[in-house]
Design an enzyme around this catalytic site. Structure first.
Site, PDB file in Angstrom:
ATOM      1  N   HIS A 139       3.240  -7.340  -0.589  1.00 54.07           N
ATOM      2  CA  HIS A 139       3.518  -6.621   0.660  1.00 54.07           C
ATOM      3  C   HIS A 139       4.740  -7.189   1.374  1.00 54.07           C
ATOM      4  O   HIS A 139       5.041  -8.377   1.271  1.00 54.07           O
ATOM      5  CB  HIS A 139       2.284  -6.548   1.576  1.00 54.07           C
ATOM      6  CG  HIS A 139       1.881  -7.813   2.265  1.00 54.07           C
ATOM      7  ND1 HIS A 139       0.758  -8.525   1.929  1.00 54.07           N
ATOM      8  CD2 HIS A 139       2.440  -8.474   3.314  1.00 54.07           C
ATOM      9  CE1 HIS A 139       0.644  -9.568   2.744  1.00 54.07           C
ATOM     10  NE2 HIS A 139       1.656  -9.563   3.580  1.00 54.07           N
ATOM     11  N   GLU A 144       1.118  -2.677   2.661  1.00 53.14           N
ATOM     12  CA  GLU A 144       0.231  -3.105   1.582  1.00 53.14           C
ATOM     13  C   GLU A 144       0.402  -2.185   0.372  1.00 53.14           C
ATOM     14  O   GLU A 144       0.910  -1.068   0.513  1.00 53.14           O
ATOM     15  CB  GLU A 144      -1.223  -3.041   2.073  1.00 53.14           C
ATOM     16  CG  GLU A 144      -1.534  -3.980   3.242  1.00 53.14           C
ATOM     17  CD  GLU A 144      -1.769  -5.419   2.801  1.00 53.14           C
ATOM     18  OE1 GLU A 144      -1.265  -5.835   1.737  1.00 53.14           O
ATOM     19  OE2 GLU A 144      -2.449  -6.158   3.543  1.00 53.14           O
TER      20      GLU A 144
HETATM   21  C1  GLP Z   1       2.164 -11.824   6.586  1.00 53.45           C
HETATM   22  C2  GLP Z   1       3.341 -11.102   7.227  1.00 53.45           C
HETATM   23  C3  GLP Z   1       4.446 -10.851   6.242  1.00 53.45           C
HETATM   24  C4  GLP Z   1       4.753 -12.133   5.486  1.00 53.45           C
HETATM   25  C5  GLP Z   1       3.541 -12.542   4.691  1.00 53.45           C
HETATM   26  C6  GLP Z   1       3.767 -13.771   3.826  1.00 53.45           C
HETATM   27  O1  GLP Z   1       1.255 -10.964   6.013  1.00 53.45           O
HETATM   28  N1  GLP Z   1       2.970  -9.844   7.814  1.00 53.45           N
HETATM   29  O2  GLP Z   1       5.602 -10.372   6.924  1.00 53.45           O
HETATM   30  O3  GLP Z   1       5.843 -11.941   4.637  1.00 53.45           O
HETATM   31  O4  GLP Z   1       2.521 -12.816   5.636  1.00 53.45           O
HETATM   32  O5  GLP Z   1       3.641 -14.903   4.620  1.00 53.45           O
HETATM   33  P1  GLP Z   1       4.022 -16.372   4.185  1.00 53.45           P
HETATM   34  O6  GLP Z   1       5.469 -16.482   4.367  1.00 53.45           O
HETATM   35  O7  GLP Z   1       3.239 -17.231   5.151  1.00 53.45           O
HETATM   36  O8  GLP Z   1       3.575 -16.558   2.773  1.00 53.45           O
END
Ligand code: GLP
Length: 244
Positions: A139, A144
């Protein structure tokens, strides 16, 4: 076209991403930045804060639009993405906060809020750089996996994978909101440049699928293969499944 920057580790990744954003701000002080939350951009924001306090970059004319927000929590809740942006970036740079935009998770009419958010984004004459992280299911924002690529800002039901992944930041999995408002894939693809950052072995499989596999809404980030100016900044761990 995708440009790939492979970095040794998270620190180098954060500096490289900050270089890209700094170059943008130096070339165009009135830039519109599309911003992201999650763990991935935290190092980049720290580096931007450092450079701003040194006077190397200036946010005074910058406008921002964030990708997404949880539904049902307000901007002063420390789990909200508005709070995340304030505490990780906006409170520490010389930005005019009235020019920073995050969807309102507390709007009583979420569909109207999505429409309002789309008109905010389109009033800006284009996002210059859209920063993105990537979820383990591919995503981007909170788009999603689904049957088609959604165009504009919309309400989404979060998948169990995302709820579980994001629960690390909440007291318990039951506290994670089940819905969110997110920019659509159409909005993200309209940005002049997109920069996706990925760090860590746990992202290796999805990075391979998204950037070297089939383009499909079942892996939303895979659409970036069709973007005219997409940049992947990833560390060795995140690229460990790819032959580059
Ligand atoms: C969340 C956010 C996304 C982000 C993802 C991954 O779901 N809505 O925009 O890219 O997390 O997060 P992380 O960078 O903590 O792995």
């Amino acid at each position: 076209m995708i440009t790939i920057y492979k970095t040794k580790n998270y620190e180098e990744l954060s500096r490289k991403t900050a270089d890209i954003i700094s170059a943008q701000l130096i070339l165009k002080p009135h830039s519109v930045l599309g911003l992201a939350t999650g763990s991935s951009p935290i190092g980049t924001y720290k580096e931007l804060v450092r450079r701003c306090s040194e006077g190397t970059i200036d946010f005074s004319k910058v406008s921002t639009v964030n990708l997404d927000e949880y539904r049902g929590i307000s901007g002063d809740n420390d789990q909200s993405y508005r709070y995340f942006m304030n505490t990780n970036l906006f409170d520490h740079v010389n930005i005019d906060k009235t020019k920073t935009n995050v969807p309102d998770g507390m709007a009583t009419d979420s569909d109207a809020e999505c429409e309002r958010y789309d008109s905010v984004v389109s009033s800006m004459n284009g996002v210059d750089i859209q920063l993105l992280g990537i979820g383990h299911d591919g995503h981007i924002g909170f788009n999603e996996p689904c049957e088609t690529f959604p165009k504009g800002t919309h309400v989404v039901k979060l998948t169990e994978t995302t709820i579980k992944a994001n629960s690390r930041l909440f007291a318990s999995v039951d506290d994670v909101p089940r819905e969110a408002l997110t920019m659509g894939i159409g909005t993200i693809m309209a940005a002049k440049c997109v920069v996706l950052i990925a760090s860590g072995k746990d992202k290796a499989e999805i990075v391979k699928k998204a950037f070297f596999g089939e383009v499909t809404p079942l892996i939303p980030a895979s659409i970036l293969q069709f973007h005219k100016n997409a940049i992947l900044v990833a560390d060795e761990d995140a690229l460990s499944e790819c032959n580059i």
